[in-house]
Design a protein around this motif. Structure first.
Motif, short mmCIF file in Angstrom:
data_model
loop_
_atom_site.label_atom_id
_atom_site.label_comp_id
_atom_site.label_asym_id
_atom_site.label_seq_id
_atom_site.Cartn_x
_atom_site.Cartn_y
_atom_site.Cartn_z
N ARG A 134 0.88 -1.17 0.00
CA ARG A 134 0.00 0.00 0.00
C ARG A 134 0.91 1.21 0.00
O ARG A 134 1.95 1.21 0.63
CB ARG A 134 -0.89 -0.02 1.23
CG ARG A 134 -1.90 1.09 1.28
CD ARG A 134 -2.80 0.97 2.47
NE ARG A 134 -2.00 0.95 3.70
CZ ARG A 134 -2.52 0.87 4.91
NH1 ARG A 134 -3.81 0.82 5.07
NH2 ARG A 134 -1.74 0.87 5.97
N ASN A 135 0.51 2.25 -0.73
CA ASN A 135 1.32 3.47 -0.76
C ASN A 135 0.41 4.69 -0.68
O ASN A 135 -0.78 4.56 -0.37
CB ASN A 135 2.20 3.48 -2.03
CG ASN A 135 1.40 3.37 -3.30
OD1 ASN A 135 0.26 3.82 -3.38
ND2 ASN A 135 1.97 2.74 -4.32
N ASN A 136 0.96 5.86 -0.96
CA ASN A 136 0.17 7.10 -0.88
C ASN A 136 -1.02 7.10 -1.83
O ASN A 136 -1.99 7.82 -1.59
CB ASN A 136 1.06 8.32 -1.16
CG ASN A 136 2.07 8.55 -0.06
OD1 ASN A 136 1.89 8.09 1.06
ND2 ASN A 136 3.15 9.24 -0.38
N ASP A 137 -0.95 6.32 -2.90
CA ASP A 137 -2.05 6.22 -3.86
C ASP A 137 -3.04 5.12 -3.48
O ASP A 137 -3.97 4.85 -4.23
CB ASP A 137 -1.50 5.96 -5.27
CG ASP A 137 -0.64 7.10 -5.76
OD1 ASP A 137 -0.94 8.26 -5.42
OD2 ASP A 137 0.32 6.83 -6.50
N GLY A 138 -2.83 4.46 -2.35
CA GLY A 138 -3.73 3.40 -1.92
C GLY A 138 -3.17 2.02 -2.25
O GLY A 138 -1.97 1.81 -2.24
N SER A 139 -4.06 1.12 -2.56
CA SER A 139 -3.70 -0.27 -2.83
C SER A 139 -3.41 -0.47 -4.32
O SER A 139 -4.32 -0.32 -5.15
CB SER A 139 -4.85 -1.19 -2.42
OG SER A 139 -4.69 -2.46 -2.98
#
Length: 180
Positions: free
Chosen positions: A116-121
């Motif tokens: 998971r990152n700043n853009d979501g999954s």
């Protein structure tokens, strides 16, 4: 979550072609966590949709897409020189289902974290993009193979991820749009 699934299991799906459930949460091996941080067995979430409990879904696909960690290890691309230690068997998922026509798509394999990152999954992003671009020409398993490849191509410090699909589907599944 269990109450919601049980309530849905009591519904009449006679007018529908399939059941689709998408869950995004934290998790552990074979479990997802509810909002009160209780680990719920994934198989318990599937049970209310089984034919015996929900007869109107008999012979219809029951699809579950879950973004949740399934362990605490981090996946990564490896090269031959990385194998300097014994490879240990991964823990397996608890019994999946004995029911036909169930598909379980997980954002990671057993034993590992779900990226998971700043853009979501990335898994959910790749899944929605692939469904949008590849339906209705390609079946679900082709779409999920594409998602798995995209997960593996993630360049995050050189890491590559693998999503996981478990299926008892008996037919190819295509998503067709109703033009009404």
């Amino acid at each position: 979550m269990i109450t919601v699934m049980r309530d849905h299991g009591k519904m009449d799906f006679s007018q529908y072609d399939c059941f689709i459930c998408c869950i995004m949460s934290h998790g552990a091996l074979g479990k997802v966590f509810s909002s009160d941080n209780v680990g719920i067995d994934i198989c318990e979430l599937i049970k209310p949709m089984e034919t015996q409990r929900c007869p109107s879904l008999a012979g219809k696909p029951k699809l579950f897409f879950i973004h949740a960690c399934q362990g605490d290890r981090t996946q990564g691309k490896t090269t031959r020189s990385d194998f300097t230690h014994d490879v240990k068997a991964l823990p397996s998922m608890p019994s999946f289902t004995h029911e036909a026509d169930v598909f379980l798509g997980l954002s990671t394999v057993p034993g590992f974290v779900a990226p998971r990152n700043n853009d979501g999954s990335p898994y959910i992003r790749f899944l929605t993009e692939a469904l949008d671009k590849m339906s209705p020409v390609h079946d679900l398993l082709k779409i999920m193979t594409t998602v798995c490849k995209q997960m593996n191509d993630i360049k995050d410090g050189g890491l590559g991820y693998v999503s996981c699909n478990l299926s008892t589907l008996r037919k190819r599944l295509y998503f067709l749009c109703d033009s009404d």
